[in-house]
Design a protein around this motif. Structure first.
Motif, PDB file in Angstrom:
ATOM      1  N   MET A 191      28.074  -4.583-130.537  1.00  0.00           N
ATOM      2  CA  MET A 191      27.665  -3.298-131.123  1.00  0.00           C
ATOM      3  C   MET A 191      26.806  -3.412-132.253  1.00  0.00           C
ATOM      4  SD  MET A 191      30.764  -0.622-131.786  1.00  0.00           S
ATOM      5  CE  MET A 191      32.027  -2.061-132.294  1.00  0.00           C
ATOM      6  N   ILE A 219      18.419  -1.161-125.438  1.00  0.00           N
ATOM      7  CA  ILE A 219      18.579   0.173-125.703  1.00  0.00           C
ATOM      8  C   ILE A 219      18.930   1.160-124.679  1.00  0.00           C
ATOM      9  CG2 ILE A 219      16.761   2.085-126.131  1.00  0.00           C
ATOM     10  CD1 ILE A 219      16.913   0.296-128.577  1.00  0.00           C
ATOM     11  N   GLU A 220      18.694   0.986-123.303  1.00  0.00           N
ATOM     12  CA  GLU A 220      19.199   1.536-122.272  1.00  0.00           C
ATOM     13  C   GLU A 220      20.737   1.692-122.206  1.00  0.00           C
ATOM     14  OE1 GLU A 220      17.333   2.955-119.981  1.00  0.00           O
ATOM     15  OE2 GLU A 220      15.399   1.623-119.739  1.00  0.00           O
ATOM     16  N   GLY A 221      21.280   0.727-122.917  1.00  0.00           N
ATOM     17  CA  GLY A 221      23.016   0.749-122.664  1.00  0.00           C
ATOM     18  C   GLY A 221      23.327   1.183-123.955  1.00  0.00           C
ATOM     19  N   PHE A 222      22.617   1.471-124.906  1.00  0.00           N
ATOM     20  CA  PHE A 222      22.952   2.309-126.096  1.00  0.00           C
ATOM     21  C   PHE A 222      23.342   3.683-126.040  1.00  0.00           C
ATOM     22  CE2 PHE A 222      21.732   4.006-130.505  1.00  0.00           C
ATOM     23  CZ  PHE A 222      22.651   3.440-131.028  1.00  0.00           C
ATOM     24  N   GLU A 223      24.547   3.800-126.969  1.00  0.00           N
ATOM     25  CA  GLU A 223      24.986   5.335-126.798  1.00  0.00           C
ATOM     26  C   GLU A 223      25.181   5.498-128.411  1.00  0.00           C
ATOM     27  OE1 GLU A 223      25.459   7.499-124.844  1.00  0.00           O
ATOM     28  OE2 GLU A 223      24.879   6.057-122.932  1.00  0.00           O
ATOM     29  N   LEU A 224      24.627   6.636-128.813  1.00  0.00           N
ATOM     30  CA  LEU A 224      24.953   6.676-130.358  1.00  0.00           C
ATOM     31  C   LEU A 224      26.120   7.660-130.319  1.00  0.00           C
ATOM     32  CD1 LEU A 224      21.388   8.264-131.203  1.00  0.00           C
ATOM     33  CD2 LEU A 224      23.060   6.875-132.703  1.00  0.00           C
ATOM     34  N   MET A 283      29.073  -2.048-135.232  1.00  0.00           N
ATOM     35  CA  MET A 283      30.048  -1.919-136.197  1.00  0.00           C
ATOM     36  C   MET A 283      29.653  -0.935-136.956  1.00  0.00           C
ATOM     37  SD  MET A 283      30.473  -4.009-139.470  1.00  0.00           S
ATOM     38  CE  MET A 283      29.443  -2.874-140.631  1.00  0.00           C
ATOM     39  N   ILE A 302      20.758  12.247-133.854  1.00  0.00           N
ATOM     40  CA  ILE A 302      19.707  12.099-132.834  1.00  0.00           C
ATOM     41  C   ILE A 302      20.288  12.249-131.433  1.00  0.00           C
ATOM     42  CG2 ILE A 302      17.743  10.669-132.623  1.00  0.00           C
ATOM     43  CD1 ILE A 302      19.088   8.589-134.277  1.00  0.00           C
ATOM     44  N   SER A 303      19.494  12.798-130.602  1.00  0.00           N
ATOM     45  CA  SER A 303      20.105  12.730-129.271  1.00  0.00           C
ATOM     46  C   SER A 303      19.889  11.458-128.582  1.00  0.00           C
ATOM     47  CB  SER A 303      19.622  14.028-128.519  1.00  0.00           C
ATOM     48  OG  SER A 303      18.434  13.527-127.814  1.00  0.00           O
ATOM     49  N   THR A 304      20.730  11.066-127.830  1.00  0.00           N
ATOM     50  CA  THR A 304      20.757   9.663-127.230  1.00  0.00           C
ATOM     51  C   THR A 304      19.453   9.503-126.422  1.00  0.00           C
ATOM     52  OG1 THR A 304      23.059   9.247-127.595  1.00  0.00           O
ATOM     53  CG2 THR A 304      21.851   7.701-126.132  1.00  0.00           C
ATOM     54  N   PHE A 363      16.505   9.405-128.431  1.00  0.00           N
ATOM     55  CA  PHE A 363      16.358   8.088-129.107  1.00  0.00           C
ATOM     56  C   PHE A 363      15.970   7.166-128.368  1.00  0.00           C
ATOM     57  CE2 PHE A 363      18.142   3.939-130.277  1.00  0.00           C
ATOM     58  CZ  PHE A 363      17.943   3.950-131.592  1.00  0.00           C
ATOM     59  N   LYS A 364      16.540   7.140-127.018  1.00  0.00           N
ATOM     60  CA  LYS A 364      16.039   6.003-126.077  1.00  0.00           C
ATOM     61  C   LYS A 364      14.680   5.902-125.941  1.00  0.00           C
ATOM     62  CE  LYS A 364      20.562   5.192-123.949  1.00  0.00           C
ATOM     63  NZ  LYS A 364      21.256   5.103-122.850  1.00  0.00           N
ATOM     64  N   ALA A 369      12.398   4.750-128.772  1.00  0.00           N
ATOM     65  CA  ALA A 369      12.776   3.338-128.740  1.00  0.00           C
ATOM     66  C   ALA A 369      11.876   2.477-127.663  1.00  0.00           C
ATOM     67  CB  ALA A 369      14.239   2.895-128.862  1.00  0.00           C
ATOM     68  N   LEU A 370      11.899   2.977-126.538  1.00  0.00           N
ATOM     69  CA  LEU A 370      11.328   2.187-125.583  1.00  0.00           C
ATOM     70  C   LEU A 370       9.779   2.105-125.365  1.00  0.00           C
ATOM     71  CD1 LEU A 370      13.622   3.414-122.345  1.00  0.00           C
ATOM     72  CD2 LEU A 370      13.711   1.265-123.644  1.00  0.00           C
ATOM     73  N   ILE A 374       9.075  -0.340-128.292  1.00  0.00           N
ATOM     74  CA  ILE A 374       9.251  -1.675-127.854  1.00  0.00           C
ATOM     75  C   ILE A 374       7.967  -2.002-127.145  1.00  0.00           C
ATOM     76  CG2 ILE A 374      10.375  -3.081-126.053  1.00  0.00           C
ATOM     77  CD1 ILE A 374      12.924  -1.586-126.824  1.00  0.00           C
TER      78      ILE A 374
END
Ligand SMILES: Nc1nc2c(ncn2[C@@H]2O[C@H](COP(=O)(O)OP(=O)(O)OP(=O)(O)O)[C@@H](O)[C@H]2O)c(=O)[nH]1
Ligand SMILES: [Mg+2]
Lengths: 192, 181
Positions: free
Chosen positions: A1, A187-192, B1, B160-162, B165-166, B169-170, B173
């Motif tokens: 996490m 990042i693909e697997g990340f959920e906010l 965490m 932030i909407s997921t 965000f993705k 971020a992508l 990267i």
């Protein structure tokens, strides 16, 4: 996490380079560190022996950038591959968001790759991580070996399916592709 | 965490402690090795690296503690020629590092660190309780009588909407991890 601080507006992910001794984990990290623009990377810290074998870990933080006001960071770590550092190795996996398994393509090291991968699965399980749902990238390093092991041969023995890449960490070949692949999986697997 | 140490509440405690014991530097860090709060001289010390190393050191010590039948050593003291480091576990997830010079102050460092630690625990506990309440309210909309204001504000400006965000971020990267040619 990942570590998320809504308050400091910071999200950081932990990526761990795992693998048997001498497979090229530290070399991967050093290459990435050298390739990054200076404003994006923190100092590389290496806890190693006089023979440059990793004793505890190598580490450096990198700034991916700002997203919607959040500072997004990746903290990169390597583990010590030598057999007798098992205890410290396990510690480094704590809180990991993804792993790059650096395998040694030297045919004499085939079994060590297997043992190390199995240890990694044990280590992950001890943190209640389900390896099948967890971002793992398999890097076949040292492809410059004349009789390098076949790509796919480790997966066969281990009965796993994970994305794999080929690399020659000393020349940097495949190194950035590897970090790109694992980062994207995380990042693909990340959920906010 | 998730971090329960709200900076605006934690910072005054850390800087207050810094005023009281006049050390070189104080850092509050997470178990993962990220800096939550810092005070004193943070320029001449690489605090990021220090946090990562101390976190590693502490987890190693925890394993050593287990070997001798202890859960954890709650304090680590490193005594040097001129400078000394006092590291104390605040919660399961956080530790405080105090770098100081005058070793005669060790007693004071210890006492004040402990006091500050207690106050930090209170903050974390309070935040955690709020979170639990909010989670409860979210799952039981009909019973949510006292929706937490703080939580609301945080969601409004912090969200932030997921998917968005993705995508960002992508993109980053791809930009950052390129092979130099
Ligand atoms: N020929 C060849 N040598 C490599 C390659 N990658 C790394 N090496 C060499 O292998 C040796 C070990 O590399 P390290 O990166 O230190 O290995 P490590 O995995 O960090 O090893 P431990 O820290 O002991 O676990 C070094 O001498 C590297 O130069 C590669 O792709 N090809
Ligand atoms: Mg190494």
């Amino acid at each position: 996490m990942p570590y998320i601080s809504y308050d400091k507006k910071e999200i950081s992910f932990k990526i761990v380079y795992y693998g048997p001794g001498m497979s090229g984990k530290t070399t991967n990290l050093m290459y990435i560190h050298n390739s990054l623009a200076e404003n994006l990377r923190g100092e590389l810290v290496s806890l190693d022996t006089e023979e440059e074998r990793t004793l505890f870990f190598d580490f450096f933080p990198l700034e991916l950038g700002q997203i919607a006001g959040y500072d997004v960071k990746f903290n990169l770590y390597t583990i010590p591959g030598q057999i007798y550092y098992e205890a410290s190795r396990k510690l480094m996996l704590e809180g990991a968001d993804g792993v790059v398994f650096v395998a040694d393509s030297n045919p004499l090291r085939f079994d060590r790759n297997i043992t190390s991968y199995e240890m990694m699965l044990d280590n992950l399980a001890s943190y209640h991580i389900d390896a099948e749902q967890f971002p793992i990238v398999l890097q076949y390093n040292k492809r410059d070996f004349p009789d390098a092991i076949e790509r796919g041969s480790l997966e066969k023995v281990l009965e796993i399916q994970v994305p794999s890449l080929e690399a020659v960490a000393t020349s940097g070949e495949g190194v950035m592709e590897t970090i790109r692949t694992i980062s994207k999986m995380i990042i693909e697997g990340f959920e906010l | 965490m998730k971090d329960y140490f709200i900076k605006e509440k934690v910072d005054p405690i850390i800087s207050g402690l810094c005023r009281d014991i006049k050390p070189i530097t104080i850092l509050l860090i997470t178990k993962q090795g990220t800096v939550i709060s810092e005070a004193g001289d943070t320029k001449s010390i690489n605090t990021t690296a220090m946090a990562a190393l101390t976190a590693g050191m502490f987890s190693a010590t925890r394993e050593v503690a287990k070997m001798v039948g202890e859960q954890q050593f709650s304090i680590l003291l490193q005594q040097g020629e001129k400078r000394h480091i006092h590291i104390s576990l605040v919660t399961e997830d956080a530790m405080m590092i105090i770098v100081f010079e005058d070793y005669r102050r060790i007693g004071m460092v210890r006492v004040e660190a402990k006091k500050a630690g207690t106050r930090l625990i209170d903050i974390a506990m309070a935040e955690k309780a709020k979170d639990t309440d909010a989670a409860f309210a979210a799952h039981h909309p009909s019973t949510s009588t006292n929706t937490n204001e703080n939580q609301d504000a945080r969601n409004k400006d912090g969200k932030i909407s997921t998917p968005e965000f993705k995508e960002y971020a992508l993109n980053l990267i791809d930009q950052i991890f390129v092979t130099k040619t």
